[in-house]
Design a protein around this motif. Structure first.
Motif, PDB file in Angstrom:
ATOM      1  N   GLY A 124      33.859  44.563  46.264  1.00  0.00           N
ATOM      2  CA  GLY A 124      34.330  44.448  45.377  1.00  0.00           C
ATOM      3  C   GLY A 124      34.398  43.077  44.631  1.00  0.00           C
ATOM      4  N   TYR A 125      33.199  42.100  45.308  1.00  0.00           N
ATOM      5  CA  TYR A 125      32.504  41.345  44.627  1.00  0.00           C
ATOM      6  C   TYR A 125      31.375  41.582  44.025  1.00  0.00           C
TER       7      TYR A 125
ATOM      8  N   MET B  62      32.826  42.790  40.576  1.00  0.00           N
ATOM      9  CA  MET B  62      33.088  41.670  40.033  1.00  0.00           C
ATOM     10  C   MET B  62      31.868  41.535  39.537  1.00  0.00           C
TER      11      MET B  62
ATOM     12  N   TRP C 286      36.359  45.852  32.385  1.00  0.00           N
ATOM     13  CA  TRP C 286      37.424  44.854  32.937  1.00  0.00           C
ATOM     14  C   TRP C 286      38.070  45.674  33.495  1.00  0.00           C
TER      15      TRP C 286
ATOM     16  N   LYS D 179      36.720  45.410  37.102  1.00  0.00           N
ATOM     17  CA  LYS D 179      36.360  44.636  37.416  1.00  0.00           C
ATOM     18  C   LYS D 179      38.544  44.352  37.986  1.00  0.00           C
ATOM     19  N   VAL D 180      39.341  44.331  37.302  1.00  0.00           N
ATOM     20  CA  VAL D 180      40.214  43.922  38.266  1.00  0.00           C
ATOM     21  C   VAL D 180      41.130  45.034  38.937  1.00  0.00           C
TER      22      VAL D 180
ATOM     23  N   GLY E 165      37.690  45.573  42.131  1.00  0.00           N
ATOM     24  CA  GLY E 165      36.720  44.036  42.118  1.00  0.00           C
ATOM     25  C   GLY E 165      37.789  43.083  42.742  1.00  0.00           C
ATOM     26  N   ILE E 166      38.600  42.337  41.558  1.00  0.00           N
ATOM     27  CA  ILE E 166      39.355  41.072  42.030  1.00  0.00           C
ATOM     28  C   ILE E 166      40.564  41.514  43.231  1.00  0.00           C
ATOM     29  N   LEU E 167      41.037  42.297  42.571  1.00  0.00           N
ATOM     30  CA  LEU E 167      42.500  42.452  43.470  1.00  0.00           C
ATOM     31  C   LEU E 167      41.648  43.342  45.401  1.00  0.00           C
ATOM     32  N   ASN E 168      40.644  43.877  44.956  1.00  0.00           N
ATOM     33  CA  ASN E 168      39.548  44.452  46.002  1.00  0.00           C
ATOM     34  C   ASN E 168      39.346  43.621  47.230  1.00  0.00           C
ATOM     35  N   MET E 169      38.801  41.929  46.688  1.00  0.00           N
ATOM     36  CA  MET E 169      38.670  41.095  46.991  1.00  0.00           C
ATOM     37  C   MET E 169      39.516  40.044  47.779  1.00  0.00           C
ATOM     38  N   ILE E 170      40.862  40.475  46.675  1.00  0.00           N
ATOM     39  CA  ILE E 170      41.856  39.877  47.554  1.00  0.00           C
ATOM     40  C   ILE E 170      42.378  40.572  48.702  1.00  0.00           C
TER      41      ILE E 170
END
Length: 190
Positions: free
Chosen positions: A33-34, A37, A44, A47-48, A51-56
């Motif tokens: 995910g990083y 991102m 985008w 990325k959201v 990336g971001i939700l995957n990382m969280i």
């Protein structure tokens, strides 16, 4: 492990290696995910969501599995404790144990639901009715779903333990059989 001593307890733990492997797999997904991102060619929405939700999600999952595994390992908290007259199951959400008395149980059996192995607790009729009536509406619906799937209202997951599910089931049935033999003898003499 000897089963001849009827008063000894048997402690069965979650497998530290399997939980650590699960935490590492979650961490690998968070790292992917990083990379999604920071990639400049990614749009985008990707990325959201990728990336971001995957990382969280996977980063928190990895931390959760690692912390829980470390806590249980340091504190030496067994998931199952098998006694001569009862079984205690550790419940993570309240940090206590749920007791299954052998007086309420007919038998234990190994079942497989999709890819996970579980030990089904077959209760006698009267304790089964009491457990169902004392439960909340949400718990009753979960018990009903479990009963439709496995034929019993309570299942113990055994796919992530230090002992194999078949061994756990055999030990439980052996202890139950010993308790039924000795318990019926005590009732006759009292």
């Amino acid at each position: 492990m000897k089963l001849t001593d009827k008063n000894s307890e048997i402690r069965i733990y979650h497998s530290a290696w399997k939980n650590t492997l699960l935490a590492v797999c979650c961490l690998a997904f968070a790292i992917v995910g990083y990379f999604i991102m920071i990639d400049p060619t990614t749009k985008w929405p990707t990325k959201v969501f990728g990336g971001i939700l995957n990382m969280i999600f996977f980063g928190c999952g990895s931390a959760f599995f690692f912390v829980i595994a470390s806590y249980k390992r340091i504190r030496r908290i067994p998931f199952l404790t098998i006694y001569a007259d009862r079984l205690e199951i550790y419940k993570q959400r309240n940090g206590g144990y749920h007791t299954v008395n052998y007086a309420d149980v007919k038998t234990f059996r190994l079942v497989k639901i999709h890819s996970s192995k579980m030990i089904a607790v077959d209760y006698k009729v009267v304790p089964l009715i009491h457990k169902f009536e004392e439960a909340s509406d949400l718990k009753q619906s979960i018990m009903h779903l479990s009963f439709n799937e496995t034929g019993t209202i309570e299942n113990i997951p055994v796919h992530n333990l230090t002992m194999k599910g078949k061994e756990n089931c055999d030990i439980l049935n052996h202890r139950l059989e010993n308790w039924q033999t000795n318990g019926s003898m005590r009732i006759k003499y009292e």
